[in-house]
Design an enzyme around this catalytic site. Structure first.
Site, mmCIF file in Angstrom:
data_model
loop_
_atom_site.group_PDB
_atom_site.id
_atom_site.type_symbol
_atom_site.label_atom_id
_atom_site.label_comp_id
_atom_site.label_asym_id
_atom_site.label_seq_id
_atom_site.Cartn_x
_atom_site.Cartn_y
_atom_site.Cartn_z
ATOM 1 N N GLU A 150 10.577 22.930 -31.708
ATOM 2 C CA GLU A 150 9.807 22.507 -30.338
ATOM 3 C C GLU A 150 9.456 23.319 -29.273
ATOM 4 O O GLU A 150 8.640 23.471 -28.605
ATOM 5 C CB GLU A 150 10.908 21.364 -29.696
ATOM 6 C CG GLU A 150 11.254 20.347 -30.431
ATOM 7 C CD GLU A 150 12.056 20.238 -31.707
ATOM 8 O OE1 GLU A 150 12.492 21.480 -31.969
ATOM 9 O OE2 GLU A 150 11.958 19.182 -32.506
ATOM 10 N N HIS A 198 21.134 11.473 -30.424
ATOM 11 C CA HIS A 198 19.619 10.841 -30.272
ATOM 12 C C HIS A 198 19.624 9.519 -29.411
ATOM 13 O O HIS A 198 18.706 8.818 -29.737
ATOM 14 C CB HIS A 198 19.675 10.310 -31.802
ATOM 15 C CG HIS A 198 19.122 11.668 -32.847
ATOM 16 N ND1 HIS A 198 20.495 12.095 -33.264
ATOM 17 C CD2 HIS A 198 18.579 11.878 -33.443
ATOM 18 C CE1 HIS A 198 20.088 13.189 -33.998
ATOM 19 N NE2 HIS A 198 18.751 12.954 -34.281
#
Lengths: 411, 395
Positions: free
Chosen positions: A147, A216
């Site tokens: 990322e 998450h």
């Protein structure tokens, strides 16, 4: 760009405030030319480099706002027989996002998509399904799990004029790219003295899902909100998802588009013609008189569910989906506060340092004189999201709590 | 003038006999702009990893060598002047000086065009000048004035020049490498046939995002060249204490690498030209420039606590880039000692003039605090500290 100072003595920019009950998500032109809310006692003018001061309304664009009264639901709200006679087409939220993305990629060859599994796999939430086959590997790019670097690469490409759409498979993963988003994405326009614009869109699903676990289920809007130079928007319906996606891609500023894991399967009928949603505008979901409820993303549906109960009990809440998390649409919010004098904020962020905290401060500072009661802010608990279903339910705000809060506020 | 033509184009030693005569006759021999090729050997051969090293023999000419000399003299003088300005408190905050490393900047420019992109980290003053930045823009930016390249709002670490494809100027080390690979991606996307040089230091070479970006660049075959300016010290930490493998040109593993003497401008030029050709066809390549900085890491670092003064003076005597070019010029008789000294005097004056001009320049207007936050104004309001005095709209 022009700036203005308090006490300049120039004419006050009077805003043509439209009646509050038809302030729906207009299809506005892309350039956000708006005048400033008139504040009690203050007078200053917003002068823009293009010289305009007014609100520009597209006369073609009055779409009656459909009230979505169900919480997260997937059933369609029209029978098959009548759907063919109504204008527009029905689709799910993730399809609306894809439609917006595809239309923009058709329209502008500089738009490209980068992310993990966006290409051949079709996207982990199917937002980019079919795009790689249509546009090829150079425009829909599968990245490795990196990322920090692929967000940085997106920003570097944006500096040259490309318009990348960077997808975080889950918003929480973008924490790894925080340096790039904060220092490079947000600040390069300023530190280069205006030489570089960063027309990047960073998007992805976040929020508390169905027992996905603590890492998450993050809500990154609270972390990104103080980065100067970026815009943040949160979509909640297929209509505004497509509109915001398109507006974000066309914007010259870096925009972070927050989607929600649980809202991808919402179905709605949206217009066939081209439209965008103004990035800085809030959406009036349900006009009312007694209390202003400010919310966004998934909590909108919890609020609307609570609204059904409240209406039965005799209350008339005004529900606004703020949509624009940075900057806040203080015009819409202000008009509402001036009418109802009571504010309840319902958000999914944590109590500490969330969007609700900033919104409370903004409303207090700007509209304190109009408030009859302290602002109430319902947020998620300041805990990591647990796995167990019952516990997870208790970390986020539930409709029953919203009803109680309104009753308390309106006492 | 026929005699001077004879002198400058003839490589043989016999010209030395004519020298005193020539300087007497030609009262004003113009500095040679001759472009007949001169062949020079680099100081040391290149060391290669996963590729064929380019030849040690470099083609250059009088014009190029004299340009090198002048440009490096400007850079050296500029950095020394910045040192004095910092001590006089006209430059504040962080100021990272590049003197000693000039050869990397000029050698790279000689191999590139302005269509190629360069991105580096905070030691960017000389790279900016190499990309056609003016001295006024440099000093005004360092002193926080309006005429600076970033209008005074960036500072020493944020020099940018969009029209010459110079992308800065970054404070967080290593973050510029993914940006650089993004630039390379855009070049490939738009079929520019140009390359991007992403510079970083031996300190930043240990950042994970470098390897991430290299991986992606290799996968997507991007024209990215990662250049490690190895001055052997990451702030105060020597390279052998920070990197298990200080052979930075080898750390790309699958990506080819080249180790270059970064104090030799011609070696740098040769390596960069080689890298450009490679990257356009075969994707990323790493260049390690073995260089040295005379100053400390920044103006707040004396530079002598982690290395000896003898080491610094040793490098200055043996490997100084400007001296090397000066010797080459004198060897091939492209200019006399006096002419070179005159160039240096001229450069000094130029720098002093730019500083004087920058000192006159005004500081940015207060309203500029709020400009350029967003590319398109949103009517977002911003307040001053007491929330009453200053109310401005972010533009």
């Amino acid at each position: 760009m022009a700036t203005s100072f308090h006490g300049v003595g120039a004419a006050v920019a009077a805003l043509s405030s439209s009646p509050s009950n038809s302030f729906d998500s207009k299809k506005l032109l892309c350039s956000p030319r708006r005048s400033f809310p008139v504040r009690k006692g203050a007078s200053f003018v917003v002068a823009r480099s293009d010289g305009s001061v007014n609100f520009d309304l597209n006369p073609k664009a009055r779409r009656a706002q459909q009230l979505i009264v169900n919480a997260v639901a997937t059933k369609s709200d029209s029978s098959p027989a009548s759907s063919s006679s109504k204008p527009g087409h029905e689709l799910l939220l993730f399809e609306a996002l894809r439609e917006g993305l595809e239309e923009e990629m058709d329209r502008d060859p500089r738009v490209c998509v980068m992310g993990e599994d966006v290409g051949h796999y079709g996207g982990s939430y199917k937002v980019t399904r079919g795009l790689a086959e249509k546009f090829g590997d150079l425009r829909v790019l599968d990245t490795p799990i990196a990322e920090n670097s692929f967000t940085g690469m997106g920003i570097g490409a944006a500096m040259t004029g490309l318009r990348p759409v960077v997808e975080g498979m889950n918003m929480g993963f973008l924490l790894l790219a925080f340096n790039q988003i904060s220092n490079n994405c947000g600040m390069l326009h300023y530190t280069s003295g205006g030489q570089f614009t960063i027309p990047i869109v960073i998007r992805g699903p976040g929020g508390v899902g169905r027992q996905l676990g603590a890492e998450h289920s993050q809500r990154l809007e609270s972390y990104f909100q103080s980065i100067p130079g970026i815009q943040m928007v949160a979509c909640s319906t297929p209509y505004n998802a497509k509109g915001l996606m398109k507006a974000a891609i066309r914007s010259e500023n870096p925009v972070i588009l927050f989607e929600h894991v649980l809202l991808y399967n919402l179905k709605e009928r949206i217009p066939d013609e081209d439209y965008i949603c103004n990035l800085e505008e809030a959406e009036m979901v349900r006009p009312g008189e007694h209390v202003t409820i400010l919310t966004y993303s998934r909590m909108r549906y919890h609020v609307m569910q609570a609204a059904k109960t409240l209406v039965n009990k005799g209350y008339d809440p005004e529900v606004i989906d703020i949509r624009s998390l940075k900057p806040f649409d203080l015009h819409t919010i202000g008009n509402s506060v001036k009418k109802t004098h009571r504010v309840l904020i319902v958000e999914e962020c944590m109590r500490t340092g969330g969007i609700g905290a900033s919104l409370t401060a903004a409303v207090t500072e700007n509209f304190h004189d109009y408030l009859d009661a302290p602002i109430m802010c319902l947020s998620s608990q300041d805990v990591p999201t647990p796995y167990a279903g019952t516990l997870e339910e208790w970390t986020v705000v539930q409709p029953a709590q919203i009803v109680t809060a309104v009753e308390q506020l309106c006492k | 003038m026929a005699l001077s033509q004879l002198a400058s184009s003839s490589p043989s030693r016999s010209v030395n006999l004519l020298k005193p005569l020539l300087s007497a006759i030609s009262l004003h021999r113009p500095i040679s702009t001759d472009t007949t090729p001169i062949t020079v050997e680099t100081s040391v051969p290149f060391t290669a990893h996963q590729c064929e090293a380019p030849s040690r023999t470099v083609q250059t000419n009088a014009q190029e060598l004299l340009n090198f000399f002048r440009d490096m003299a400007v850079m050296r003088r500029m950095e020394i002047a910045a040192d004095s300005l910092y001590k006089a408190k006209l430059i504040r905050g962080f100021c990272h000086l590049y003197d000693g490393q000039e050869a990397v900047a000029v050698g790279m420019e000689a191999a590139l065009t302005k269509k190629d992109c360069i991105i580096t980290s905070y030691r960017d003053h000389c790279t900016f000048v190499g990309r056609d930045g003016t001295l006024l823009e440099v000093f005004a930016e360092l002193m926080g004035r309006q005429a600076g390249c970033s209008k005074g709002k960036g500072g020493s670490m944020h020099f940018y020049k969009k029209d010459s494809n110079f992308y800065g100027g970054h404070g967080i080390v290593g973050a510029q490498v993914p940006l650089g690979c993004g630039l390379a991606f855009a070049q490939k996307y738009c079929k520019d046939e140009a390359v991007t040089f992403a510079l970083y230091g031996d300190g930043a070479a240990n950042q994970g995002q470098l390897f991430e970006a290299l991986n992606i660049s290799a996968l997507w075959n991007l024209p990215a060249i990662l250049v490690c300016e190895n001055n052997h010290y990451g702030m105060g930490t020597a390279e052998w204490r920070a990197a298990k493998s200080p052979a930075y040109y080898k750390r790309g593993d699958y990506a080819p690498g080249l180790k270059v003497d970064g104090m030799d401008a011609l070696a740098v030029k040769q390596a960069c030209a080689f890298a450009k050709e490679h990257a356009l066809k075969n994707g990323p390549i790493i260049l390690e420039m073995d260089t040295y900085r005379y100053h400390g890491h920044s103006m707040s670092d004396p530079g002598s606590t982690y290395r000896t003064r003898d080491e610094i003076t040793g490098v200055r005597q043996e490997r100084d880039p400007i001296e090397r070019i000066r010797k080459l010029i004198l060897l091939h008789d492209l200019a006399t000692e006096k002419e070179l000294k005159d160039i240096e005097k001229e450069v000094r004056k130029e720098v002093d003039d730019a500083i004087a001009q920058a000192k006159e320049n005004p500081v940015p207007e207060p309203s500029k605090l709020f400009s350029d936050v967003y590319a398109k104004g949103l009517g977002v309001e911003s307040f001053g500290a007491d929330r009453k005095e200053v109310r401005a709209t972010l533009a």
